[in-house]
Design a protein around this motif. Structure first.
Motif, PDB file in Angstrom:
ATOM      1  N   GLY A   1       0.707  -1.518  -0.019  1.00 15.05           N
ATOM      2  CA  GLY A   1      -0.350  -0.216  -0.175  1.00 15.05           C
ATOM      3  C   GLY A   1       0.541   1.681   0.528  1.00 15.05           C
ATOM      4  N   ARG A   2       1.631   1.228   0.885  1.00 13.81           N
ATOM      5  CA  ARG A   2       2.663   2.420   0.854  1.00 13.81           C
ATOM      6  C   ARG A   2       3.463   2.678  -0.619  1.00 13.81           C
ATOM      7  N   ILE A   3       3.986   1.589  -1.134  1.00 17.00           N
ATOM      8  CA  ILE A   3       4.835   1.493  -2.315  1.00 17.00           C
ATOM      9  C   ILE A   3       4.130   2.207  -3.386  1.00 17.00           C
ATOM     10  N   ALA A   4       2.458   1.972  -3.217  1.00 18.93           N
ATOM     11  CA  ALA A   4       1.571   2.324  -4.068  1.00 18.93           C
ATOM     12  C   ALA A   4       1.016   3.564  -4.389  1.00 18.93           C
ATOM     13  N   ASP A   5       1.252   4.317  -2.913  1.00 16.48           N
ATOM     14  CA  ASP A   5       0.833   5.312  -2.713  1.00 16.48           C
ATOM     15  C   ASP A   5       2.122   6.193  -3.126  1.00 16.48           C
ATOM     16  N   ARG A   6       3.470   5.436  -3.428  1.00 16.75           N
ATOM     17  CA  ARG A   6       4.288   6.542  -3.696  1.00 16.75           C
ATOM     18  C   ARG A   6       4.476   6.315  -5.100  1.00 16.75           C
ATOM     19  N   LEU A   7       3.719   4.882  -5.958  1.00 18.93           N
ATOM     20  CA  LEU A   7       3.602   5.859  -7.416  1.00 18.93           C
ATOM     21  C   LEU A   7       3.150   6.531  -7.717  1.00 18.93           C
TER      22      LEU A   7
ATOM     23  N   SER B   1       3.047  14.053  -9.819  1.00 17.21           N
ATOM     24  CA  SER B   1       3.477  15.205  -9.831  1.00 17.21           C
ATOM     25  C   SER B   1       4.098  14.411 -10.909  1.00 17.21           C
ATOM     26  N   ILE B   2       4.188  14.414 -11.919  1.00 19.94           N
ATOM     27  CA  ILE B   2       4.954  13.769 -13.139  1.00 19.94           C
ATOM     28  C   ILE B   2       3.294  14.206 -14.173  1.00 19.94           C
ATOM     29  N   CYS B   3       2.289  13.926 -13.487  1.00 22.90           N
ATOM     30  CA  CYS B   3       1.562  14.911 -14.771  1.00 22.90           C
ATOM     31  C   CYS B   3       1.168  15.992 -14.385  1.00 22.90           C
ATOM     32  N   ILE B   4       1.539  17.079 -13.136  1.00 21.76           N
ATOM     33  CA  ILE B   4       1.058  17.997 -13.124  1.00 21.76           C
ATOM     34  C   ILE B   4       2.462  18.931 -13.953  1.00 21.76           C
TER      35      ILE B   4
END
Length: 297
Positions: A12-18, A24-27
């Motif tokens: 879950g933490r890895i998925a949240d970070r991804l 952020s990349i999209c922004i």
């Protein structure tokens, strides 16, 4: 059970970070595209037509704020359909000697204007809307001003050309009329139209403006028995709907510019080239550090 819960939490933490990274990349992509569309954009210089100010391999920043951002249907432009161009308010004005990036206005044939959204030119502004331009012995002149215009060294080289020694330079010029006999050495006077300006039309002045009147009116223009017809209507004067400019390459012996194809509509101008942000030598691919972030003058 505790081990499975731990694995789930880690996943879950890895998925949240991804997801955070992807967001952020999209922004950043959206910000970059918005910046390109509304503020500055960049163009690669492929030729030496603006040498020495710009060289092949330069990449220039183009300020869109000065004239205001253009808004048009990109899909219509890509499909060669008629394009209506609107411009947001700008924060300044184009001046003589500014270096402009624009869509080339005559991509198809000489007697009609059409915007090729994929074809861009870079040239120096010589004459503004409302100016009267002349070329005398190869040198640009604007009536009422003694301002030096364009590349003076190149104009001296043009001045030295003769009919018998043109060194491969095409001397005949816009509007390509034997009757006028204009050349890139002796040219004009050519009044450059401003929006709202009214000009009288006759068998001479129609040679200057026939292409841009067709462009503005989307009608056939013809000369019959020394009378001028727009469609089926006889006209003796014309009020322009748009501002126009006269532009020139600094490398005047090797530049396809207004001396040959005529006047540039304001709506075709992307903006003013301000700085070289990157420069690579096309011959060896090496960065030309002395040109990086050089101001374009």
């Amino acid at each position: 059970m505790e081990y499975k819960d731990l694995i789930r939490k880690k996943i879950g933490r890895i998925a949240d970070r991804l997801l955070t990274v992807l967001f952020s990349i999209c922004i950043l992509i959206i910000v970059f595209i918005s910046f390109q569309v509304t503020t500055f954009t960049t163009f690669h210089i492929p030729s030496d037509s603006m040498y020495p100010a710009l060289q092949a391999g330069d990449n220039v920043l183009v300020n869109k704020w000065i004239m205001g951002v253009r808004i048009f249907n990109i899909w219509d432009a890509l499909e060669d359909k008629e394009v209506k161009i609107h411009r947001l308010p700008g924060v300044g004005k184009i001046k003589r000697n500014d270096v402009l990036v624009f869509n080339f206005p005559y991509p198809a044939k000489k007697d009609s204007l059409a915007m090729d959204v994929m074809l861009y030119y870079v040239k120096r502004c010589i004459a503004l809307p409302g100016d009267t331009l002349e070329i005398r012995n190869g040198f640009y002149r604007i009536r009422g001003t003694g301002e030096e215009l364009g590349n003076m060294a190149a104009q001296r080289r043009i001045s030295a050309l003769t009919e018998n020694d043109s060194r491969g330079v095409v001397m005949e010029s816009f509007p390509w009329s034997k009757r006028l006999g204009w050349t890139i050495k002796e040219f004009g006077p050519l009044p450059v139209p401003a929006k709202g300006q009214v000009v009288s039309l006759d068998s001479i002045s129609i040679l200057f403006y026939q292409h841009i009147i067709r462009y503005e009116q989307k009608k056939e223009l013809s000369l019959r028995d020394k009378l001028i017809y727009l469609g089926d209507s006889l006209i003796r004067e014309y009020r322009f709907k748009e501002n126009y400019y006269f532009v020139s390459g600094d490398n005047m012996e090797n530049s396809r510019d207004s001396r040959y194809w005529g006047l540039l509509p304001e709506s075709y101008i992307v903006g003013k080239a301000t700085r070289i942000w990157k420069s690579k030598d096309p011959a060896d691919g090496h960065i030309r550090w002395d040109r990086v972030f050089k101001k374009i003058e």
